[in-house]
Design a protein around this motif. Structure first.
Motif, short mmCIF file in Angstrom:
data_model
loop_
_atom_site.label_atom_id
_atom_site.label_comp_id
_atom_site.label_asym_id
_atom_site.label_seq_id
_atom_site.Cartn_x
_atom_site.Cartn_y
_atom_site.Cartn_z
N PHE A 75 0.80 -1.05 -0.10
CA PHE A 75 -0.18 -0.03 -0.06
C PHE A 75 1.09 1.28 0.11
CE2 PHE A 75 -2.51 -3.35 2.02
CZ PHE A 75 -3.47 -3.54 1.50
N ILE A 76 0.64 2.10 -1.03
CA ILE A 76 1.83 3.17 -1.32
C ILE A 76 0.91 4.57 -1.50
CG2 ILE A 76 3.70 4.19 -2.59
CD1 ILE A 76 3.98 1.01 -3.63
N ASP A 77 1.39 5.28 -0.77
CA ASP A 77 0.67 6.85 -0.88
C ASP A 77 1.91 7.78 -1.34
OD1 ASP A 77 -0.74 9.08 -0.77
OD2 ASP A 77 -1.54 8.84 1.40
N PHE A 78 1.71 8.08 -2.58
CA PHE A 78 2.65 9.02 -3.16
C PHE A 78 2.49 10.30 -2.83
CE2 PHE A 78 2.09 5.83 -6.47
CZ PHE A 78 3.74 5.10 -6.46
N THR A 132 5.69 12.99 -4.40
CA THR A 132 6.18 12.40 -5.63
C THR A 132 5.45 12.88 -6.74
OG1 THR A 132 6.84 10.19 -4.30
CG2 THR A 132 6.86 9.98 -6.68
N ALA A 133 6.38 13.18 -7.89
CA ALA A 133 5.55 13.70 -8.94
C ALA A 133 5.30 12.57 -10.20
CB ALA A 133 6.53 14.77 -9.71
N GLU A 134 4.27 12.90 -10.82
CA GLU A 134 3.97 11.67 -11.93
C GLU A 134 5.11 11.72 -12.94
OE1 GLU A 134 -0.27 12.14 -13.11
OE2 GLU A 134 -0.50 13.44 -11.59
N PRO A 135 5.16 10.76 -13.67
CA PRO A 135 4.79 9.42 -13.43
C PRO A 135 5.21 8.90 -12.16
CG PRO A 135 6.30 9.31 -15.39
CD PRO A 135 6.06 10.78 -14.77
N TYR A 136 4.51 8.23 -11.52
CA TYR A 136 4.92 7.67 -10.25
C TYR A 136 5.58 6.43 -10.31
CZ TYR A 136 1.18 10.53 -8.32
OH TYR A 136 0.51 11.60 -8.26
N ARG A 137 6.60 6.15 -9.48
CA ARG A 137 7.74 5.16 -9.63
C ARG A 137 7.71 4.29 -8.27
NH1 ARG A 137 9.22 9.27 -12.59
NH2 ARG A 137 10.28 8.98 -14.71
N VAL A 138 7.60 2.97 -8.24
CA VAL A 138 7.62 2.18 -7.19
C VAL A 138 9.01 1.27 -7.39
CG1 VAL A 138 6.50 0.40 -5.89
CG2 VAL A 138 5.16 2.24 -7.10
N GLN A 139 9.57 1.30 -6.30
CA GLN A 139 10.70 0.15 -6.18
C GLN A 139 10.41 -0.89 -5.31
OE1 GLN A 139 14.41 2.18 -6.16
NE2 GLN A 139 14.68 2.24 -8.02
N ARG A 140 10.47 -2.00 -5.40
CA ARG A 140 10.26 -3.11 -4.60
C ARG A 140 11.27 -4.36 -5.02
NH1 ARG A 140 8.27 0.46 -2.12
NH2 ARG A 140 6.45 0.23 -0.95
#
Length: 395
Positions: free
Chosen positions: A174-177, A182-190
């Motif tokens: 669960f991520i709240d940018f 965080t600016a668009e485009p959103y980036r997720v690292q896992r």
């Protein structure tokens, strides 16, 4: 060309890669009822794609990853997910990641889960001989006959914990940018951790707020891609993926287990910031980072490794040699006296930076040749990149 080597045994104090939770069910035990409902919604989205529906939705999901060895035979796969072409959406999301065996439908995974949760044995693997089998010789071994089923129940009756994982890896985030600006485009690292093999990777994202009112019509997106995870040698000279890095950060201390999942490219007190694309300006630097595995040791318990970097320019129908750096040596003369290769799990952290001012616009191949001077073994890796016009070029 100038180059920079980052081999700091004291800088990479911890190279053990922590394995994250791979069990969605255990993760759900820490979730609220609303979060669990959300997890089932995401699971259903991925099931539909696994069973033949087309991926897609309200955003374009782009995936990139790298491969690293762990000490228990699994492969550590940190990845970056970019959520594109979805303006004013996905500012707060739920994200489900599933790694399934290549070509496997959701039904196959759930059936395997049902059997293993209950018996811990696959059909045909019952470790007892049941007399009924002799009179049911035509019954396929894949099918349990009543006596075998009863035997399995007796074998598993006293087990307190069952294997509840349906897939080689699955997890929910669960991520709240908005919380991090965080600016668009959103980036997720896992990251995911899996044994070597061929897989289908699914990622489902959905607009979701853990607190507050939910969107009336949440936007969703699902991605599917294949993933080949090769095995790293445990004896021969080998290297990890070559990471083109935007930066290498020195951390004041290693991340704790709670924060590590948000920083999958952190290794001890070093965090690699991977470049999301392989396009670099002519006034940029090219930085590559990788690990060397299984180097032999001399009588002083030190490796003797030479790393060479050779650049080839891509022509219309072939390629031509462009340039190379001076060989970089890692041996008892260049390493600190305190350097302990075995304490670092037989991993050598290597980084090289090359200025691109002398590179003309075009496509290039970097060939990295790692030579173990003790065993005369070599390992060769290639990485491609494109040089674009310099940012500071005057009109």
């Amino acid at each position: 060309m100038r180059f920079r080597i980052l081999l700091l045994w004291q800088f990479i104090a911890l190279l053990h890669i922590s394995l994250l939770s791979t069990n969605l069910v255990s993760a759900q035990e820490r979730l609220s009822f609303a979060d669990r409902d959300e997890a089932f919604r995401l699971d259903a989205l991925v099931d539909s794609v696994a069973d033949g529906d087309l991926p897609g939705g309200d955003a374009w999901l782009k995936w990139s990853h790298h491969l690293f060895r762990t000490m228990d035979g699994l492969i550590y796969v940190p990845f970056t997910l970019v959520i594109e072409e979805a303006p004013d959406a996905f500012a707060s999301i739920s994200m489900y990641v599933r790694v399934a065996n290549l070509g496997e439908t959701s039904r196959a995974g759930k059936e395997r889960s049902r059997r293993r949760n209950y018996t811990e044995f696959e059909p045909g693997e019952v470790p007892v001989f049941v007399p009924e089998r002799a009179t049911n010789a035509l019954t396929p071994w894949i099918t349990q006959i009543p006596g075998e089923h009863s035997a399995v129940l007796r074998l598993t009756h006293d087990q307190a914990v069952y294997d509840e994982s349906r897939y080689p890896f699955e997890n929910i985030h669960f991520i709240d940018f908005r919380a991090s600006d965080t600016a668009e485009p959103y980036r997720v690292q896992r990251a995911v951790t899996v044994p070597p093999g061929d897989y289908d990777v699914y990622v489902a994202v959905r607009e979701y707020r853990r607190s507050g009112q939910q969107p009336s019509t949440p936007k969703v997106a699902v991605m599917k891609r294949s993933l080949r995870v090769p095995a790293f040698s445990t004896t021969d000279l080998d290297t990890s993926s070559i990471v083109i890095a935007e930066d290498i950060l020195q951390l004041p201390s290693p991340f704790n287990s709670a924060d590590q999942s948000n920083h999958p490219y952190a290794f001890g007190i070093a965090e690699i910031v991977p470049l999301e694309h392989h396009f670099l300006s002519g006034d940029d630097n090219l930085s590559v980072v990788f690990f060397v595995y299984n180097a032999a040791l001399d009588a002083h318990r030190k490796p003797n490794i030479t790393v060479e970097y050779r650049f080839y320019e891509q022509a219309a129908v072939s390629e031509v040699f462009f340039s190379q750096t001076a060989p970089v040596e890692f041996n008892p003369l260049t390493l600190p006296d305190q350097f302990d290769f075995q304490a670092l799990d037989n991993q050598l952290f290597v980084s090289q930076t090359v200025a691109l001012q002398s590179f003309s616009q075009g496509a290039y191949r970097l060939e990295i040749v790692v030579t173990d001077n003790i065993t005369s073994r070599q390992n060769v890796k290639n990485v491609r990149f494109v040089v674009t016009p310099p940012h500071n070029r005057q009109p």
